[in-house]
Design a protein around this motif. Structure first.
Motif, PDB file in Angstrom:
ATOM      1  N   GLU A  90       0.838  -1.195   0.000  1.00  0.00           N
ATOM      2  CA  GLU A  90       0.000   0.000   0.000  1.00  0.00           C
ATOM      3  C   GLU A  90       0.869   1.240   0.000  1.00  0.00           C
ATOM      4  OE1 GLU A  90      -2.956  -1.360   3.361  1.00  0.00           O
ATOM      5  OE2 GLU A  90      -0.994  -0.956   4.207  1.00  0.00           O
ATOM      6  N   ALA A  91       0.327   2.284  -0.600  1.00  0.00           N
ATOM      7  CA  ALA A  91       1.005   3.585  -0.559  1.00  0.00           C
ATOM      8  C   ALA A  91      -0.064   4.640  -0.320  1.00  0.00           C
ATOM      9  CB  ALA A  91       1.732   3.851  -1.874  1.00  0.00           C
ATOM     10  N   TYR A  92       0.052   5.333   0.800  1.00  0.00           N
ATOM     11  CA  TYR A  92      -0.925   6.372   1.117  1.00  0.00           C
ATOM     12  C   TYR A  92      -0.237   7.723   1.143  1.00  0.00           C
ATOM     13  CZ  TYR A  92      -3.785   2.484   2.659  1.00  0.00           C
ATOM     14  OH  TYR A  92      -4.490   1.324   2.710  1.00  0.00           O
ATOM     15  N   PHE A  93      -0.909   8.685   0.591  1.00  0.00           N
ATOM     16  CA  PHE A  93      -0.368  10.044   0.604  1.00  0.00           C
ATOM     17  C   PHE A  93      -1.400  10.981   1.203  1.00  0.00           C
ATOM     18  CE2 PHE A  93       1.972   7.781  -2.542  1.00  0.00           C
ATOM     19  CZ  PHE A  93       3.259   8.259  -2.397  1.00  0.00           C
ATOM     20  N   ASP A  94      -0.980  11.762   2.155  1.00  0.00           N
ATOM     21  CA  ASP A  94      -1.864  12.763   2.757  1.00  0.00           C
ATOM     22  C   ASP A  94      -1.393  14.145   2.334  1.00  0.00           C
ATOM     23  OD1 ASP A  94      -2.909  10.628   3.983  1.00  0.00           O
ATOM     24  OD2 ASP A  94      -2.369  11.202   6.024  1.00  0.00           O
ATOM     25  N   VAL A  95      -2.260  14.850   1.642  1.00  0.00           N
ATOM     26  CA  VAL A  95      -1.953  16.236   1.302  1.00  0.00           C
ATOM     27  C   VAL A  95      -2.582  17.094   2.393  1.00  0.00           C
ATOM     28  CG1 VAL A  95      -2.201  18.059  -0.409  1.00  0.00           C
ATOM     29  CG2 VAL A  95      -1.993  15.678  -1.136  1.00  0.00           C
ATOM     30  N   ILE A  96      -1.760  17.703   3.200  1.00  0.00           N
ATOM     31  CA  ILE A  96      -2.275  18.482   4.320  1.00  0.00           C
ATOM     32  C   ILE A  96      -1.864  19.929   4.136  1.00  0.00           C
ATOM     33  CG2 ILE A  96      -2.282  18.757   6.823  1.00  0.00           C
ATOM     34  CD1 ILE A  96      -1.302  15.776   6.880  1.00  0.00           C
ATOM     35  N   GLU A  97      -2.839  20.796   4.119  1.00  0.00           N
ATOM     36  CA  GLU A  97      -2.517  22.209   3.947  1.00  0.00           C
ATOM     37  C   GLU A  97      -2.914  22.978   5.199  1.00  0.00           C
ATOM     38  OE1 GLU A  97      -4.217  23.556   0.248  1.00  0.00           O
ATOM     39  OE2 GLU A  97      -2.520  22.658  -0.810  1.00  0.00           O
ATOM     40  N   GLU A  98      -2.083  23.916   5.554  1.00  0.00           N
ATOM     41  CA  GLU A  98      -2.381  24.751   6.707  1.00  0.00           C
ATOM     42  C   GLU A  98      -2.488  26.193   6.255  1.00  0.00           C
ATOM     43  OE1 GLU A  98       0.299  24.248   9.921  1.00  0.00           O
ATOM     44  OE2 GLU A  98      -0.305  22.168  10.254  1.00  0.00           O
ATOM     45  N   ILE A  99      -3.490  26.860   6.791  1.00  0.00           N
ATOM     46  CA  ILE A  99      -3.648  28.277   6.460  1.00  0.00           C
ATOM     47  C   ILE A  99      -3.101  29.094   7.618  1.00  0.00           C
ATOM     48  CG2 ILE A  99      -5.270  30.084   5.852  1.00  0.00           C
ATOM     49  CD1 ILE A  99      -7.238  27.920   5.088  1.00  0.00           C
ATOM     50  N   ASP A 100      -2.131  29.904   7.328  1.00  0.00           N
ATOM     51  CA  ASP A 100      -1.638  30.873   8.310  1.00  0.00           C
ATOM     52  C   ASP A 100      -2.282  32.191   7.966  1.00  0.00           C
ATOM     53  OD1 ASP A 100      -0.060  28.973   9.293  1.00  0.00           O
ATOM     54  OD2 ASP A 100       1.845  29.824   8.632  1.00  0.00           O
ATOM     55  N   ALA A 101      -2.909  32.799   8.922  1.00  0.00           N
ATOM     56  CA  ALA A 101      -3.552  34.056   8.576  1.00  0.00           C
ATOM     57  C   ALA A 101      -3.626  34.977   9.770  1.00  0.00           C
ATOM     58  CB  ALA A 101      -4.962  33.801   8.036  1.00  0.00           C
TER      59      ALA A 101
END
Lengths: 1039, 445
Positions: B205-216
């Motif tokens: 298995e290969a899992y990828f998590d695209v996690i984005e953080e908003i700094d504001a």
């Protein structure tokens, strides 16, 4: 101490039960904790000894674990040495490892006994397994026993010639250890370092440079011959080694190359002035300064090869590259590091702290680098105070006329911060902005005056101090403010603030003639209760008033002087005596009292509000010394650029002749190829393809050659993109796999040969005239490996296009619609211009078409059908696609020869059942391929393309476009142009050639005053030129 | 009592520092001390001759001056040494160095040590480190040789020293085997040093998590002062053999600034904007990126606030409402509001329309665990604050810090196009997950 040992007993007990085994259930836990104070240590050690002497491995292991636990707690376990050392030859690998840990810790203290273990290591040094050899060397060299120095020396020498790079790496580590144990071995160790520096393995490179830095950092001569190799290996070295190598190479480069900064003015101040000067003046200056400067290709090599490392995940590597660019790169190129540094600000607090400090130093000298990232330095209420103040420092450094209003608004929020220390720092920052930017001085002053009514005393006090400084720089009519502050004296208690107010009133007492004596009266009353600082200022005020208004204040002053005479502090008594002698006339007073007024009320120079980071740049960025702002032990000074570069030929490496064919092939390759290691299969093929092209001397064939090579490199990437699209094709996968798997040995062999050949090449180029080296420089940033005209050629054809197609600058991809999914019955197609040289022919523009199946059925046999092309145009279609699964998309590439015109290419896109008419019309900017050339070449070329071939216009430039970065980005986005390095800040040059005919296209944007600019295009293809001009106009004038 | 102890330490420090100082001790990292929040040194490790632990007294002094842990300066000079420290998981990791060295080098390494511990033990805490002191020691021994980093890839380390698991501890006690790997660290020799050899899985298995953080930072009136998106792609790859992966994006041009795991082939990215790599085994961060500031950042939530202190009365009004803004139709969940109230606030009596709230009268920290935002019924928190009588009203309103999560959305619009595997014959299971989170998201009031 006793408390902690108690703690240990409990802990040790726990640990023992946790990991322990049934074999020793009664030992540790049975000792009562209270008992542990005195006797338990020896007792416990007794049973540890017993356990070590038992013949069960499990007992031994348990004992060793507990001993390591003791070491970790910082407890003394040295008396167990004899018992432990016996187990050094244990078969059990974990026992062995723990014994090693113990040995390294205690061998120094028990030297005689430690010798017992040496023979074991000596035996292991001869082991056939490289890992065992390496670890034996590691432990042996970690035992700090002077008697074994000769044994260590011998071991290091042998290991440095070991076949395994891993063992050699450990030898490099051992050098440092031996050196610190016995500095007398230096000479012999340097020999080993010299040998290891020649090593080709990336494993060894970092470690040996580390050893070099510790043992003989001044032996720069050892680096010469390895310089190019180190530059080329750099990308593949492990990250910690990279940091060390980059720092070393920075120092090296500063001794070996001449300054690349001369072009843009020797001093930074000059440069800033340039910005505001009118164009004529600047041109004049340019002519004056213009000495032919050509960057040494080795210098360029270093700068180029470190650039990819800015993308490293390791903050230390990024910082190392940033400082390298700061200290070595031409000022116009240093800007690329800012983005990466700003990225690091997302990291942990400690990383942020160090990075911010470095940015602070940089931002003083070169504001422009960080201006675009101003907002990244805005303070968050959750930042720790030290981060806040560093950010504030940077914001203040970056303040200029354009952004000051935004900044001041931001500062207003900070002033209200609950973190009062930070609020105070903000007030100081406002003060600094006010002095630096005269436009806002009054605004700032008003703002600060408002703060005087703040409820928080620290804020008020800080404001007073800053206002005092500001008023001093602006000795205008600020009577009102002084009056206001005089009132504050009743409430404010912070000594510094009180002292500042008193000083102000004294200094400007003539502006507030009524208030001043009254203030003095009040202060006389409270004199005895004041802080020393305030008392001194009361004395000062008294003296000044006595001199200007003696009628009203004579008695008061005398009273204060009397009080001061009997003050507890001798400073104050001293000052009182001094003042009395100076101002009160009596028989004894000398000639000085006549000048008392001049002395006290002399015009005082305004204090300079400076950044605390002002003088930090004397240290190399990224160093500990820079962070501490003092010279750390072992700091190595970064030398100034030499006036004249030392002989560059010292870096040439002798070549072993390797058959004619090779030397012909590689002799042509002008640029150094980055090492062909793990990732560089494409380059390998490329260089192979150069073998069959004969060197010819007409510029025509030169171009063709370029085309061919580009073709070959693209073919390669094409094949991989095919793999991408078609994961079923096993055979191709296999071949790709093979390429990767080329064994390390043969791979590095290859590299070796090539670097040698190339360096031979360099030897010849070194002796050639400056002309050729300037063309070398022009190859600067181009990542493409396709430039391979020989030096001879470029010298013969001084006027021929001495430029190469460079890889396009990366811009956001602009996708155009080819076929909407509605009109395509579910087949959607988009295209974009890849901006790469086309693989199908060197007169073609490469177009990438993305086909998407939005239906829920397979689409079969997608291909290009009938074509309707204007005369002369040619088209290379993609191979038919057998089928496209639902929701799948595929990207294929096509080549179209537009004959340097913007005519539409119409063709049919067919599936099994349907066919759709589609058109591709190229924007003029896509009919170009960027070329790199030096500024000088650009000017020569431009000189030949005047008159009919020149089109120009004056345009208004939107204000946000006037910075270099934005402008470059905008232009390059609109047209596929290459950027020409420019010596002037206001002139930007771009060059390209048309795809079909290869005619040069030179674009110049010259920013003028009042947001206008002159846009000039020189080209033979006047039609294209004028279209391009039309297209670029709106790009620059719109925001 | 404590002061006396400290004085003792200082005294000791002076004596022993002068005696242990070696003239030529140029090693990068000399020693490492682990110090807990109450100031106990609970682990020490030396890579060269022993540096007395009394050197830490200088650290304690700095710590006392800083009042708060996070304000302790990362670099502390002492007469003969320099102390570089990082503070994580309530533990200070203090490295002792003697000579000039790039400070980031040491700091980055210390963080790497913490990451490794976390990777090994799941959590990194004083208790865990003490419990596993032998493994910790062995790991540290491998990570540094003579103060210079040797093996910092956790894949290699795990091959050398197996992380403790409950099962293994049990097995070890029965069979007498050990944590130390009996294989040799072949990884260090290979061209792919981040991947161990001979990996085998039954389920690939290969899992990828695209996690984005908003700094504001949002200002009083609700307009955005600054906003940017930082993203990472974390991967969990469990594939047999030596797979070679390529990952392509629909819109790679969104990525403005990227940093890669060393496994990513830089050249390929430069020319084709494709991530091509031989992955490490297990969890790793493939990529972190920054989305260019030019693109407007969609702010998914808004906060309506009405916080007022009155000069005369000892009561203040407090009211905040949280609502969704640009969420692309996704639910905002895991919402958490925290705010540092001014010192003058004695207590707060508030009623939330949903979720739980707490106010700590000592630290003055208000936190409100909101949970999910229901757009039909916006969550709000209303009530009064009692202020210290007699003091004037605070001049600043508190800043509101916001946390939230949005599943299945990458706010920048980044999309993975496809993932392909070469070099192995099996068909792996592939998965990609998107998530948007609040990073440092502040609302000024």
């Amino acid at each position: 101490m006793s408390a902690s040992s108690l703690g240990y007993n409990e802990q040790g007990g726990e640990a023992a039960t946790e990991q322990g085994q049934e074999a020793t259930p009664t030992t540790a836990p049975s000792v009562p904790a209270a008992f542990g104070l005195f006797s338990s240590d020896t007792k416990k050690n007794e049973d540890l000894k017993q356990m070590l002497e038992s013949n069960k491995d499990s007992a031994k292991l348990d004992a060793m674990k507990r001993i390591v636990g003791m070491i970790a707690k910082g407890k003394n376990a040295s008396e167990l040495f004899p018992a432990v050392v016996k187990n050094v030859a244990s078969k059990n690998i974990e026992i062995k490892k723990l014994v090693y840990v113990y040995l390294m810790r205690y061998a120094e203290e028990q030297q005689d006994l430690a010798l017992l273990s040496i023979s074991t290591f000596q035996r292991a040094l001869k082991d056939p397994n490289q890992l065992i050899r390496a670890s034996a060397l590691r432990v042996l060299s970690s035992i700090r026993v002077p008697i074994i120095v000769p044994i260590m020396m011998l071991a290091i020498k042998e290991a440095s010639a070991d076949l395994s790079p891993y063992v050699r790496k450990n030898a490099a580590h051992a050098i440092q250890k031996l050196y610190s144990l016995d500095p007398e071995q230096k000479e012999m160790l340097i020999e080993v370092i010299e040998k290891l520096l020649k090593d080709k393995s990336t494993l060894v490179a970092g470690s040996v440079v580390m050893a070099f830095e510790e043992v003989c950092p001044d032996r720069i001569d050892l680096i010469h011959k390895n310089y190019r190799k180190l530059c080329n290996l750099l990308v593949d070295v492990e990250e910690w080694g990279q940091v060390v190598i980059i720092h070393m190479l920075t120092r090296y480069a500063r001794t070996q190359f001449v300054s690349p900064w001369k072009e843009d003015g020797v001093l930074e101040e000059d440069n800033e002035k340039d910005f505001y000067e009118s164009d004529e003046e600047q041109k004049e200056k340019d002519q004056k300064v213009k000495k032919p400067y050509a960057m040494d290709p080795d210098h360029r090599l270093l700068i180029r090869n470190t650039k990819p490392l800015l993308q490293s995940r390791n903050a230390a590597v990024v910082m190392a590259v940033a400082q390298l660019y700061w200290h070595l790169a031409p000022k116009s190129e240093a800007g690329i590091v800012s983005k990466s540094l700003v990225r690091l600000l997302r990291s942990n607090r400690e990383v942020q702290y160090i990075v911010l400090q470095n940015i602070a130093t940089m931002s003083i000298q070169r504001k422009g680098m960080f201006e675009p990232y101003l907002k990244s330095f805005y303070v968050r209420s959750t930042d720790p105070t030290m981060i806040k103040t560093s950010k504030l420092e940077i914001l203040t450094n970056l303040a200029n006329e354009a952004n000051i209003s935004t900044l001041l608004r931001e500062f207003q929020t900070y002033v209200k911060s609950q973190d009062k220390q930070f609020a105070a720092a903000t007030i100081q920052a406002i003060g600094r902005c006010a002095t630096n930017i005269s436009e806002v001085t009054d605004t700032c002053l008003n703002g600060l005056v408002c703060l005087l009514s703040n409820r928080d005393e620290i804020v008020v006090a800080e404001s007073v101090v800053v206002i005092k400084k500001l008023l001093q720089t602006q000795p205008a009519h600020h009577g009102e403010i002084i009056k206001h502050m005089a009132k504050l004296l009743d409430t404010i208690t912070v000594p510094v603030a009180r002292a500042s107010i008193l000083w102000l009133i004294g200094e400007y007492c003539e502006r507030v003639p009524k208030i001043a004596p009254d203030v003095l009266r009040k202060m006389a009353k409270s004199f005895t209760n004041e802080d020393d600082l305030v008392k001194l200022q009361i004395l000062n005020l008294g003296a000044k008033l006595y001199l200007t208004n003696s009628k009203q204040t004579k008695l008061l002053t005398q009273y204060i002087l009397n009080l001061g005479k009997y003050d507890q502090s001798y400073d104050i008594r001293d000052r009182t005596r001094f003042i009395r002698q100076l101002i009160v006339p009596n028989e004894k007073s000398g000639a000085l009292s006549k000048y008392a007024k001049k002395i006290f009320l002399a015009q005082k120079p305004a204090p300079l509000l400076e950044s605390p980071f002002k003088d930090r740049d004397r240290f190399q960025l990224g160093t500990l010394s820079h962070t501490l702002n003092t010279k750390a032990i072992g700091y190595l000074e970064l030398s100034n650029w030499p006036e004249v570069a030392p002989d560059p030929s010292v870096r040439n490496v002798e070549v072993i002749e390797l058959g004619k064919e090779w030397s012909v092939a590689l002799g042509k390759a002008k640029k150094e190829k980055p090492t062909e290691k793990f990732y560089s299969d494409s380059e390998e093929e490329e260089s192979a393809s150069t073998t069959d092209t004969e060197s010819e001397s007409t510029s025509e064939s030169e171009k063709e050659k370029n085309g061919k090579e580009e073709g070959s490199s693209m073919e390669n990437s094409e094949s991989s993109s095919e793999e991408l699209s078609d994961s079923e094709s096993e055979s191709k996968e296999g071949s790709a796999k093979k390429k990767f798997k080329t064994t390390e040995e043969s791979d590095s062999d290859d590299t070796e040969k090539k670097t040698k050949m190339i360096s031979k090449k360099r030897e010849s180029s070194g002796s050639s005239d400056s002309e050729s080296s300037s063309t070398e420089e022009s190859s600067s940033d181009s990542e493409s490996e396709s430039d391979s005209e020989s030096d001879a050629e470029s010298r013969k054809h001084k006027n021929a296009i001495a430029s190469k197609v460079s890889s396009p600058i990366f811009v956001p991809m602009k996708t155009h619609e080819l076929l909407h999914r509605m009109s395509g019955k579910g087949l959607a197609a988009h295209y974009h211009f890849s901006r790469q040289p086309c693989i199908y022919g060197n007169q073609m523009v490469s177009v990438q078409v993305t086909l998407t199946n939005t239906t829920d059925q397979k689409l079969e046999n997608i291909h290009v059908g009938e074509r309707k092309l204007p005369a002369g145009m040619k088209m290379h279609v993609f191979n038919p696609i057998e089928f496209l699964e639902p929701e799948e998309s595929i990207t294929v590439s096509m080549g179209i020869d537009f004959c340097d015109s913007t005519q539409t290419a119409s063709f049919q896109l067919c599936t099994k059942e349907d066919h759709f008419n589609v058109n591709i019309q190229p924007p003029v900017g896509e009919l170009l391929l960027p070329v790199t050339m030096s500024e000088k070449d650009f000017k020569t070329e431009q000189g030949m393309l005047t008159g009919m071939n020149e089109t120009s216009t004056t345009i208004t430039v939107a204000p946000q476009n006037s910075t270099r970065l934005v402008l470059l980005e905008k232009v390059v986005k609109a047209a596929n142009l290459g950027v020409v390095p420019s010596g002037q800040d206001n002139i930007h040059r771009f060059s390209a050639k048309t795809v079909h005919s290869g005619s040069l296209m030179l674009v110049t944007v010259e920013l003028k005053e009042g947001s206008t600019a002159q846009l000039i295009i020189n080209t033979e293809k006047t039609v294209i030129g004028s279209i391009l001009l039309r297209e670029l106009k709106p790009v620059l004038s719109q925001g | 009592m404590r002061i006396k102890l400290l004085q003792n330490r200082v005294l000791l420090g002076r004596q022993s520092v002068s005696s242990t100082c070696t003239p030529l001790g140029s090693t990068m990292i000399h020693s490492l001390f682990l110090i807990n929040s109450s100031g106990d040194i609970f682990l020490e490790k030396h890579w060269k001759s022993v540096v007395s632990r009394s050197v830490c007294d200088y650290f304690f002094e700095a710590q006392e001056r800083a009042t708060e842990a996070e304000n302790v300066p990362p670099v502390i000079p002492t007469p003969h040494h320099y102390l570089l420290n990082v503070y994580r998981h309530k533990i200070f990791f203090v490295a002792v160095i003697q000579t000039e060295v790039p400070p980031l080098f040491v700091i980055e390494f210390l963080h790497r040590v913490v990451d490794t511990f976390q990777d090994y033990f799941g959590v990194c805490s004083e208790v865990v480190i003490k419990d596993n002191v032998v493994v910790v020691y062995e790991v540290l021994e491998e990570m540094l040789d003579n103060g210079f980093p040797l093996a910092t890839e956790s894949n290699i380390l795990k091959e050398l020293i197996k992380p403790p698991t409950i099962l293994r501890t049990v097995v070890n006690t029965i069979t007498g085997s050990t944590n130390v790997g009996d294989q040799l660290p072949t990884g260090q020799l290979s061209v792919v040093p981040w991947r161990r050899t001979g990996v085998k899985y039954t389920n690939n298995e290969a899992y990828f998590d695209v996690i984005e953080e908003i700094d504001a930072i949002i200002d009083k009136s609700g307009s955005t002062i600054t906003a940017e998106i930082q993203g990472v792609i974390d991967a969990c790859v469990k594939l047999t053999g030596m797979p070679d992966l390529t990952l392509s994006f629909m819109n790679p041009r969104l990525l403005d600034d990227v940093s890669f795991h060393p496994c990513v082939r830089f050249k390929r990215w430069e020319s084709e904007r494709i991530l091509s790599f031989i992955p490490p085994d297990g969890n790793f961060r493939l990529l972190s990126y920054h989305v260019s500031a030019q693109n407007l950042v969609a702010i998914p939530v808004y906060v309506k606030h009405n916080i007022s202190f009155r000069d005369s009365s000892s009561l203040g009004r407090f009211e905040i409402t949280v609502g969704p803004k640009q969420t692309m139709g996704k639910t905002v969940e895991g919402v958490m509001v925290t705010s540092q109230m001014p010192k003058g606030v004695l207590n707060m009596s508030l009623t939330p329309s949903q979720g739980m709230h707490t106010f700590d009268p000592v630290t003055k920290l208000l936190s409100w665990d909101v949970g999910k935002i229901n757009p039909q019924k916006l969550p709000s928190l209303k009530g009064t604050m009692s202020l210290q009588a007699g003091t004037s009203k605070p001049d600043e309103n508190p800043t509101i810090n916001l946390q939230f999560k949005i599943q299945q959305l990458a706010i920048s619009g980044l999309k993975v196009n496809r993932l392909d595997m070469y070099g192995e014959k099996y068909k792996p299971f592939k998965g990609i997950k998107y998530m948007t989170k609040a990073g440092k998201f502040q609302v000024r009031t």
